[in-house]
Design a protein around this motif. Structure first.
Motif, short mmCIF file in Angstrom:
data_model
loop_
_atom_site.label_atom_id
_atom_site.label_comp_id
_atom_site.label_asym_id
_atom_site.label_seq_id
_atom_site.Cartn_x
_atom_site.Cartn_y
_atom_site.Cartn_z
N GLY A 35 33.17 -11.92 90.18
CA GLY A 35 33.07 -13.27 90.72
C GLY A 35 33.91 -14.25 89.89
N VAL A 36 34.72 -15.05 90.58
CA VAL A 36 35.57 -16.05 89.91
C VAL A 36 35.48 -17.37 90.68
N ARG A 37 36.03 -18.43 90.07
CA ARG A 37 36.01 -19.73 90.74
C ARG A 37 37.20 -19.89 91.68
N ASP A 38 38.38 -19.47 91.18
CA ASP A 38 39.63 -19.71 91.91
C ASP A 38 40.12 -18.41 92.56
N GLY A 39 39.92 -18.32 93.86
CA GLY A 39 40.27 -17.09 94.57
C GLY A 39 41.77 -16.88 94.72
N SER A 40 42.56 -17.93 94.43
CA SER A 40 44.01 -17.80 94.65
C SER A 40 44.76 -17.42 93.37
N LYS A 41 44.07 -17.34 92.26
CA LYS A 41 44.76 -16.98 91.00
C LYS A 41 45.25 -15.55 91.05
N PHE B 283 37.55 -8.97 93.95
CA PHE B 283 37.16 -10.33 93.57
C PHE B 283 36.49 -11.07 94.72
N THR B 284 35.62 -11.99 94.33
CA THR B 284 35.04 -12.90 95.32
C THR B 284 34.76 -14.24 94.64
N THR B 285 34.77 -15.29 95.44
CA THR B 285 34.35 -16.59 94.92
C THR B 285 32.90 -16.87 95.32
N ASP B 286 32.31 -15.93 96.05
CA ASP B 286 30.91 -16.07 96.46
C ASP B 286 30.05 -15.31 95.45
N LEU B 287 29.74 -15.97 94.34
CA LEU B 287 29.04 -15.28 93.25
C LEU B 287 27.59 -14.95 93.63
N GLY B 288 27.05 -15.75 94.56
CA GLY B 288 25.69 -15.47 95.04
C GLY B 288 25.61 -14.10 95.69
N SER B 289 26.69 -13.72 96.38
CA SER B 289 26.65 -12.42 97.07
C SER B 289 26.60 -11.27 96.06
#
Ligand code: NAP
Ligand code: HSE
Length: 467
Positions: A85-91, A100-106
């Motif tokens: 899980g990360v904040r910036d999905g475009s990095k 990778f996902t920006t949906d850390l809850g999942s």
């Protein structure tokens, strides 16, 4: 095939994640199909959700990849990072994007994940994610000192009630084992005192100031330019980071969470090269220390401040970004741990150690060492501290000035032990004193009185002294 791209090494097979052959819908700890690339012959897989892929997160991933064989042997079954899980999905990440996902809850809600490694930092959203992971019956490894210093007791109780592991070795001292030794090997001791250099950035700055005769601002600026110090250095240079870390260590050693509000905190902004120079003349080094004293069997005092230490003290010889903890226990005596307190690799080392513990505990069918601390540590104010002090004054260079200053200290019960004196331009002088032990409140009262004397231009600086 094994790739080495930039800082992150990983294996690929036809552009697939190297453990992608493990059945994703398998129940926790049980792979439907044995992992082809795993190094242990077991159908069990420890499935990891990694929250954060910065300095620490990428180091954790790299260490798992590099040392996979020995790690899996030690855990007893295969280990797989299934989502990051990360904040910036475009990095750009240099790993397959479907990892990778920006949906850390999942990730924390994924029923197939056994353990969450939280290396995001801060309390929001890390706190809610860790809490949700525990509620979802997941073991947690975190490197988050701020979260543990603020919420450690509550989170540990939550984990304990669900028979889960919550480990946080990396939160204090990076790669130096401190949390586990305090929880286990040293647990039989009454810890009488702990003093730690727990922040690499400030120790680097103080070491550079000492070695190069440089000022704080200049060293900070060059440390920032070199990437050793954050753009916003507040957490480090104002002592917050050290406060979180000493609070965690004190909470473990004394069995109850030490409230951050009870910790006296001063950073290193006030330290000057002039103070470094006089300290050196007097036989001392200046270090930012987190200190805990046991003032009674059930009462402690915790503080963070720049401190003069005799050059022969083992902590005085911890330089640069290195961290160290010195402690005195009633049976073990004096002890010191030192090593690299930050950075991708050392911190990953501590996280992976915790992860192996989680795996072993899962294999053994129970939680390991939930932290034994409760809330409500009794703490003592700094006002009653008895310590020696260093003091630098700028005065008018006239007859009787030294005598009247010494008398004023005497009036407040503060005895002077050593001094250095220097003539400055324009009829001024610089006086540096070391006092004998005095209570904090007496020393502060004396300082105020001296500051108001007609021939005293200003109190340039004062620091506490430890031995
Ligand atoms: P970092 O380099 O800043 O990495 C943070 C990671 O978390 C990044 O991948 C970032 O995503 C992700 N992240 C941040 N905020 C997020 C949000 N709101 N939602 C989703 N993802 C988010 O931090 P670090 O240095 O690795 O530190 C991580 C933790 O380890 C902290 O608790 C720190 O105190 C602790 N620690 C660090 C060290 C060290 O040497 N750095 C040593 C000991 C302990 P993006 O990649 O998209 O930006
Ligand atoms: N900012 C911290 C330091 C990093 O300088 O030591 C690890 O906690």
């Amino acid at each position: 095939m094994r790739n080495h791209i930039g800082n992150v090494r990983y294996r690929t097979e036809n552009n697939k994640h190297f453990l992608a052959d493990v059945e994703k819908t398998a129940p926790p700890h049980q792979a439907a199909k044995a992992c082809q690339t795993c190094t242990v012959s077991s159908s069990r897989v420890l499935r990891i959700g990694l929250l954060g892929f910065g300095t620490v997160g990428s180091g954790v991933y790299r260490m798992l990849a590099d040392n996979r064989e020995s790690i899996e042997k030690k855990v007893g079954f295969a280990v797989e990072v299934v989502k990051i899980g990360v904040r910036d999905g475009s990095k750009p990440r240099e790993l397959p994007s479907d990892l990778f996902t920006t949906d850390l809850g999942s990730i924390v809600d994924d029923p197939t994940i056994d353990v969450i490694i939280e290396v995001i930092g801060g309390t929001d959203p890390a706190g809610a994610l860790v809490e949700r992971a525990i509620q979802n019956q997941k073991n947690v490894v975190t490197a988050n000192k701020e979260l543990m210093a603020k919420e450690g007791s509550r989170l540990v109780h939550m984990a304990k009630a669900r028979r889960l592991d919550l480990h946080y070795e990396a939160a204090v001292g990076g790669g130096i084992p401190l949390v586990q030794p305090l929880k286990h090997q040293l647990a039989g001791n009454a810890v009488l005192k702990m003093m730690g250099i727990l922040n690499g950035t400030t120790n680097y700055i103080l070491t550079e100031m000492q070695d190069k005769g440089a000022d704080f601002g200049d060293v900070l600026a060059s440390a920032q330019a070199l990437g050793y110090a954050e753009a916003d250095p507040t957490n480090d240079v104002d002592g917050f980071d050290t406060m979180y870390k000493i609070s965690i260590l004190a909470s473990i050693a004394f069995g109850k969470q030490v409230p951050l509000e009870s910790i006296h905190r001063e950073g290193i902004r006030a330290v000057t090269r002039t103070d470094m120079h006089y300290s050196d003349l007097l036989g001392y080094r200046i270090k930012l220390l987190g200190i805990v004293d046991a003032v009674a069997p059930d009462r402690i005092r915790a503080r963070v401040h720049p401190t003069l230490l005799p050059k022969a003290h083992p902590l005085a010889n911890v330089h640069g970004v290195y961290n160290a903890l010195w402690l005195n226990g009633d049976f073990v005596g004096d002890l010191m741990f030192s090593g690299r307190g930050a950075g991708s690799d050392p911190t990953a080392s501590a996280v992976i150690g915790d992860l192996i513990d989680v795996g072993r505990n899962l294999a053994a069918g129970g939680p390991g060492s939930a932290l034994p601390y409760d809330i409500g540590a009794k703490t003592e104010s700094i006002d009653t501290l008895q310590t020696r002090n260093y003091l630098r004054l700028i005065v008018q260079d006239r007859p009787r000035v030294l005598g009247t200053i010494a008398l004023e200290f005497g009036e407040h019960g503060v005895s002077l032990a050593e001094m250095e004196m220097k003539t400055l331009p324009e009829g001024r002088g610089e006086m540096v004193f070391l006092t004998h032990p005095a209570t904090e409140s007496d020393f502060r009262a004396a300082l105020t009185a001296v500051e108001n004397m007609p021939n005293v231009e200003r109190v340039a600086n004062s620091f506490r002294v430890e031995s």
